[in-house]
Design a protein around this motif. Structure first.
Motif, PDB file in Angstrom:
ATOM      1  N   ASN A 266      16.517  39.386  19.697  1.00 21.35           N
ATOM      2  CA  ASN A 266      17.031  38.068  19.328  1.00 21.35           C
ATOM      3  C   ASN A 266      17.357  37.277  20.602  1.00 21.35           C
ATOM      4  O   ASN A 266      17.250  37.782  21.733  1.00 21.35           O
ATOM      5  N   GLU A 267      17.806  36.021  20.383  1.00 26.04           N
ATOM      6  CA  GLU A 267      18.112  35.164  21.529  1.00 26.04           C
ATOM      7  C   GLU A 267      19.317  35.688  22.321  1.00 26.04           C
ATOM      8  O   GLU A 267      19.404  35.539  23.541  1.00 26.04           O
ATOM      9  N   ALA A 268      20.264  36.306  21.629  1.00 31.65           N
ATOM     10  CA  ALA A 268      21.454  36.859  22.310  1.00 31.65           C
ATOM     11  C   ALA A 268      21.042  37.920  23.316  1.00 31.65           C
ATOM     12  O   ALA A 268      21.682  38.084  24.376  1.00 31.65           O
ATOM     13  N   ALA A 269      19.959  38.669  23.040  1.00 37.04           N
ATOM     14  CA  ALA A 269      19.483  39.690  23.971  1.00 37.04           C
ATOM     15  C   ALA A 269      18.980  39.043  25.247  1.00 37.04           C
ATOM     16  O   ALA A 269      19.205  39.550  26.360  1.00 37.04           O
ATOM     17  N   SER A 270      18.261  37.907  25.103  1.00 38.40           N
ATOM     18  CA  SER A 270      17.767  37.211  26.291  1.00 38.40           C
ATOM     19  C   SER A 270      18.923  36.695  27.137  1.00 38.40           C
ATOM     20  O   SER A 270      18.900  36.757  28.367  1.00 38.40           O
ATOM     21  N   ARG A 271      19.972  36.166  26.461  1.00 38.29           N
ATOM     22  CA  ARG A 271      21.120  35.682  27.233  1.00 38.29           C
ATOM     23  C   ARG A 271      21.827  36.827  27.962  1.00 38.29           C
ATOM     24  O   ARG A 271      22.281  36.677  29.099  1.00 38.29           O
ATOM     25  N   LEU A 272      21.946  37.960  27.307  1.00 42.20           N
ATOM     26  CA  LEU A 272      22.628  39.097  27.942  1.00 42.20           C
ATOM     27  C   LEU A 272      21.833  39.630  29.122  1.00 42.20           C
ATOM     28  O   LEU A 272      22.393  39.865  30.207  1.00 42.20           O
ATOM     29  N   LEU A 273      20.512  39.791  28.948  1.00 38.60           N
ATOM     30  CA  LEU A 273      19.688  40.358  30.024  1.00 38.60           C
ATOM     31  C   LEU A 273      19.430  39.341  31.123  1.00 38.60           C
ATOM     32  O   LEU A 273      19.062  39.698  32.244  1.00 38.60           O
ATOM     33  N   GLY A 274      19.566  38.037  30.796  1.00 40.35           N
ATOM     34  CA  GLY A 274      19.274  37.002  31.775  1.00 40.35           C
ATOM     35  C   GLY A 274      17.785  36.747  31.896  1.00 40.35           C
ATOM     36  O   GLY A 274      17.355  36.062  32.841  1.00 40.35           O
ATOM     37  N   ARG A 275      17.026  37.223  30.965  1.00 38.27           N
ATOM     38  CA  ARG A 275      15.571  37.038  30.937  1.00 38.27           C
ATOM     39  C   ARG A 275      15.087  37.374  29.524  1.00 38.27           C
ATOM     40  O   ARG A 275      15.815  37.957  28.723  1.00 38.27           O
ATOM     41  N   ARG A 276      13.849  37.017  29.226  1.00 35.27           N
ATOM     42  CA  ARG A 276      13.307  37.348  27.916  1.00 35.27           C
ATOM     43  C   ARG A 276      12.675  38.740  27.983  1.00 35.27           C
ATOM     44  O   ARG A 276      11.836  39.001  28.841  1.00 35.27           O
ATOM     45  N   PRO A 277      13.097  39.661  27.088  1.00 35.40           N
ATOM     46  CA  PRO A 277      12.533  41.018  27.106  1.00 35.40           C
ATOM     47  C   PRO A 277      11.030  40.992  26.815  1.00 35.40           C
ATOM     48  O   PRO A 277      10.537  40.148  26.073  1.00 35.40           O
ATOM     49  N   VAL A 278      10.309  41.900  27.403  1.00 41.30           N
ATOM     50  CA  VAL A 278       8.855  42.006  27.236  1.00 41.30           C
ATOM     51  C   VAL A 278       8.562  43.042  26.165  1.00 41.30           C
ATOM     52  O   VAL A 278       9.084  44.169  26.238  1.00 41.30           O
ATOM     53  N   PRO A 279       7.757  42.708  25.107  1.00 41.50           N
ATOM     54  CA  PRO A 279       7.415  43.707  24.096  1.00 41.50           C
ATOM     55  C   PRO A 279       6.769  44.933  24.759  1.00 41.50           C
ATOM     56  O   PRO A 279       5.965  44.808  25.678  1.00 41.50           O
ATOM     57  N   GLY A 280       7.129  46.104  24.304  1.00 45.02           N
ATOM     58  CA  GLY A 280       6.638  47.348  24.886  1.00 45.02           C
ATOM     59  C   GLY A 280       7.556  47.899  25.967  1.00 45.02           C
ATOM     60  O   GLY A 280       7.402  49.039  26.405  1.00 45.02           O
ATOM     61  N   GLU A 281       8.529  47.066  26.433  1.00 50.19           N
ATOM     62  CA  GLU A 281       9.484  47.521  27.459  1.00 50.19           C
ATOM     63  C   GLU A 281      10.465  48.513  26.844  1.00 50.19           C
ATOM     64  O   GLU A 281      10.787  48.446  25.666  1.00 50.19           O
ATOM     65  N   HIS A 282      10.958  49.421  27.659  1.00 49.99           N
ATOM     66  CA  HIS A 282      11.913  50.432  27.198  1.00 49.99           C
ATOM     67  C   HIS A 282      13.328  50.062  27.650  1.00 49.99           C
ATOM     68  O   HIS A 282      13.546  49.538  28.747  1.00 49.99           O
ATOM     69  N   LEU A 283      14.306  50.327  26.783  1.00 53.45           N
ATOM     70  CA  LEU A 283      15.721  50.162  27.145  1.00 53.45           C
ATOM     71  C   LEU A 283      16.247  51.426  27.827  1.00 53.45           C
ATOM     72  O   LEU A 283      15.754  52.530  27.560  1.00 53.45           O
ATOM     73  N   PRO A 284      17.263  51.278  28.683  1.00 56.19           N
ATOM     74  CA  PRO A 284      17.889  52.488  29.286  1.00 56.19           C
ATOM     75  C   PRO A 284      18.485  53.355  28.202  1.00 56.19           C
ATOM     76  O   PRO A 284      19.138  52.850  27.279  1.00 56.19           O
ATOM     77  N   PRO A 285      18.283  54.662  28.276  1.00 55.96           N
ATOM     78  CA  PRO A 285      18.774  55.566  27.215  1.00 55.96           C
ATOM     79  C   PRO A 285      20.264  55.882  27.385  1.00 55.96           C
ATOM     80  O   PRO A 285      20.656  57.048  27.566  1.00 55.96           O
TER      81      PRO A 285
END
Length: 591
Positions: free
Chosen positions: A27-46
């Protein structure tokens, strides 16, 4: 409404992951938190716990992960939904709150919360330590429990100011402990506001200043006592601040200068009152005290021309330089004392001493002349007296020859005449010798007493042999003295021992060097004497024995004392009847 629209409406960052953990949607809140737009296929830290997220611009946020599995229609796991919540501000608030709580708990001051009606709402450990109440005993009670009845009117005044949003700082008052003890307290009282800025309570910090007040009172009392003591001595005080050139002095200082108490004082005014002949010296000594790092003290006596009557008075000014940080001179503080009376008394004393010295000099000169005349008279008198005695002896012998056939009684009379004439002749010689022994007869020289003793023993050789005496002497250190007088001293002391000796007389002479002088002891085994008479035997014409038993004039030991006195020494005697006597002499040692 589909799932994506639902995710966009959530405030937290949401990540939909496939079965492999790759990002499928955010969602848009994720982009604001990361400071960038996440890339599909990218992995989050476990991460399973809070972790720090670093954004592209370098800023960091503390996030809290939360993960739940996504199930397919058949019940199998098709992916996961991960929520990242930004807890940075919340954590900061919690840390600040914990820090403030620690401050309140560990503070040495009492920190008390209360309502606008004066009811206690919070109470830290220092409040318990200072006032004696536990939190359970005081919370919910009126603050008037701590306030003495005669100060209850303070509380409503303070609360009125707090309601107006004012702050009360360093308000000094009295408060009462649980045991009833009154304490000196300094209060700082602040309003407590809610989120809208409304005053909802009171925060009070109470500091126990009882000991500080006691010290202040003691200091004030000591200062007043010092002021009274200084006033009683009529001593003035002054202070010169070097940094701003300001000058202050007491009323007594102005009085000494003859100035009115309303006089504006400064260094120039005081220097103007100093006598012109003393002014440059005073300035030089004061300047030296400021510049001389080894001294920092000033003490000067000078003249002042009083402003009120133009009379000259003498004053003594003392001062000390005090240093600031960096060891630089900061202030010059001191005292002023009118010493006119002391100065006049000193001048009178000097004049009196000079007059008395002149009188004593003249008297001493006349005394010396008189002594010389007396010595000359004694010599002439003794010489003239000896001639009649010799004629008495000669004519008595001639008359005795003419009356050779007379009775034994007549012969006895002539024997007495000869004996009396002989005693008179010896007495005249001893008196002459005593008069010749005077102080300053000659300059003191270094004398080898061993050689001098041998000369005396040779002179007394026939008497020593006649008595069958032994004179035993060790090595004697050299002394400073007059040879002729010390020779007379040794001869008189040894002759005295021979005179009052018994069978097989032994005279022992010992010497001991001590700092600055030599101690001599002349010991014999003669008849001795009672110790109570030890002080009499050195007086002229004093005898402890009958003339018929022991010949002598009673002057020999008096001559010894006069000789020793001339040398700045001492002579003492001790004795035991039937065992002997010891004469102890101290003389100045040679260099």
């Amino acid at each position: 409404m589909d799932v994506c629209q639902i995710l966009e409406g959530l405030p937290d960052a949401v990540f939909l992951l496939d079965r492999k953990g790759s990002i499928r949607h955010t969602n848009e809140a994720a982009s604001r938190l990361l400071g960038r737009r996440p890339v599909p296929g990218e992995h989050l830290p476990p991460e399973q716990t809070d972790f720090v997220l670093t954004r592209p611009d370098g800023s960091q946020r503390l996030v809290r992960p939360h993960s739940r599995p996504l199930l397919a229609p058949d019940g199998s796991v098709s992916g996961a939904i991960v929520t990242l919540t930004d807890v940075t501000e919340q954590t900061d608030r919690e840390a600040k709150s914990a820090w403030l709580s620690a401050i309140v708990v560990s503070s040495e001051d009492a920190i008390i919360g209360k309502t606008l009606d004066g009811v206690v709402t919070s109470w830290n450990q220092s409040a318990r330590r200072i006032f004696g109440y536990t939190a359970d005993e005081i919370v919910g009670q009126s603050i008037l429990l701590l306030i003495p009845e005669d100060r209850w009117d303070e509380e409503p005044l303070i609360l009125d100011r707090i309601r107006r949003g004012e702050r009360v700082e360093h308000f000094e008052t009295k408060r009462r402990t649980k045991e009833g003890q009154l304490l000196d307290i300094s209060l700082t009282i602040s309003p407590i506001h809610d989120s809208q800025g409304n005053v909802i309570g009171v925060s009070k910090i109470a500091r126990n200043i009882t000991e500080q007040k006691r010290i202040e009172r003691t200091f004030a009392e000591e200062r007043e006592r010092s002021r009274m003591a200084i006033a009683a001595t009529r001593m003035g005080t002054w202070e010169y601040v070097l940094t701003d050139k300001s000058f202050h002095c007491s009323d007594e200082t102005l009085h000494i200068w003859g100035a009115p108490l309303t006089q504006a004082t400064n260094v120039a005014f005081l220097l103007d009152g100093v006598h012109p002949e003393d002014r440059d010296r005073l300035i030089a000594e004061a300047t030296a005290a400021v510049r001389d790092k080894s001294q920092r003290f000033f003490d000067a006596v000078f003249r002042v021309i009083r402003a009120v009557d133009r009379e000259i008075c003498w004053v003594r000014v003392q001062g000390r330089v005090f240093l600031a940080q960096g060891q630089k001179p900061d202030a010059f503080i001191g005292t002023v004392l009118d010493v006119t009376d002391v100065h006049r008394a000193h001048q009178l004393l000097e004049k009196t001493v000079a007059e008395r010295t002149r009188e004593l000099t003249e008297l001493n000169h006349r005394l010396q002349e008189s002594n010389q005349e007396l010595e000359q008279f004694a010599y002439i008198a003794s010489h003239d007296l000896q001639e009649p005695l010799r004629k008495i002896q000669v004519f008595s012998e001639m008359v005795e020859e003419r009356l050779a056939g007379e009775t034994p009684e007549v012969k006895g009379y002539f024997a007495r005449v000869r004996d009396a004439a002989g005693r008179m002749s010896r007495l005249i010689r001893d008196v002459l010798e005593y008069s010749r022994v005077s102080a300053g007869a000659s300059q003191l020289d270094s004398i080898d007493l061993n050689d001098l003793l041998q000369e005396v023993l040779v002179a007394l050789e026939w008497r020593i042999a006649e008595k069958g005496a032994r004179v035993v002497a060790g090595d004697i250190p050299p002394v400073r003295g007059i040879p002729s007088q010390l020779r007379q001293l040794f001869q008189n002391l040894i002759s005295n021992a021979l005179k009052f000796s018994r069978d097989e007389p032994v005279i022992r002479i010992t010497a001991e060097r001590e700092p600055g002088f030599v101690r001599l002891a002349f010991a014999d085994n003669g008849i001795g004497f009672e110790q109570e008479y030890a002080g009499k035997i050195f007086k002229i014409f004093q005898r402890l024995n009958h003339q018929e038993d022991y010949l002598g004039s009673g002057i020999g030991l008096a001559i010894c004392k006069k000789i020793v006195d001339n040398h700045g020494g001492t002579i003492t005697a001790s004795g035991t009847p039937g065992e002997g006597a010891i004469f102890t002499v101290t003389l100045p040692a040679a260099e």
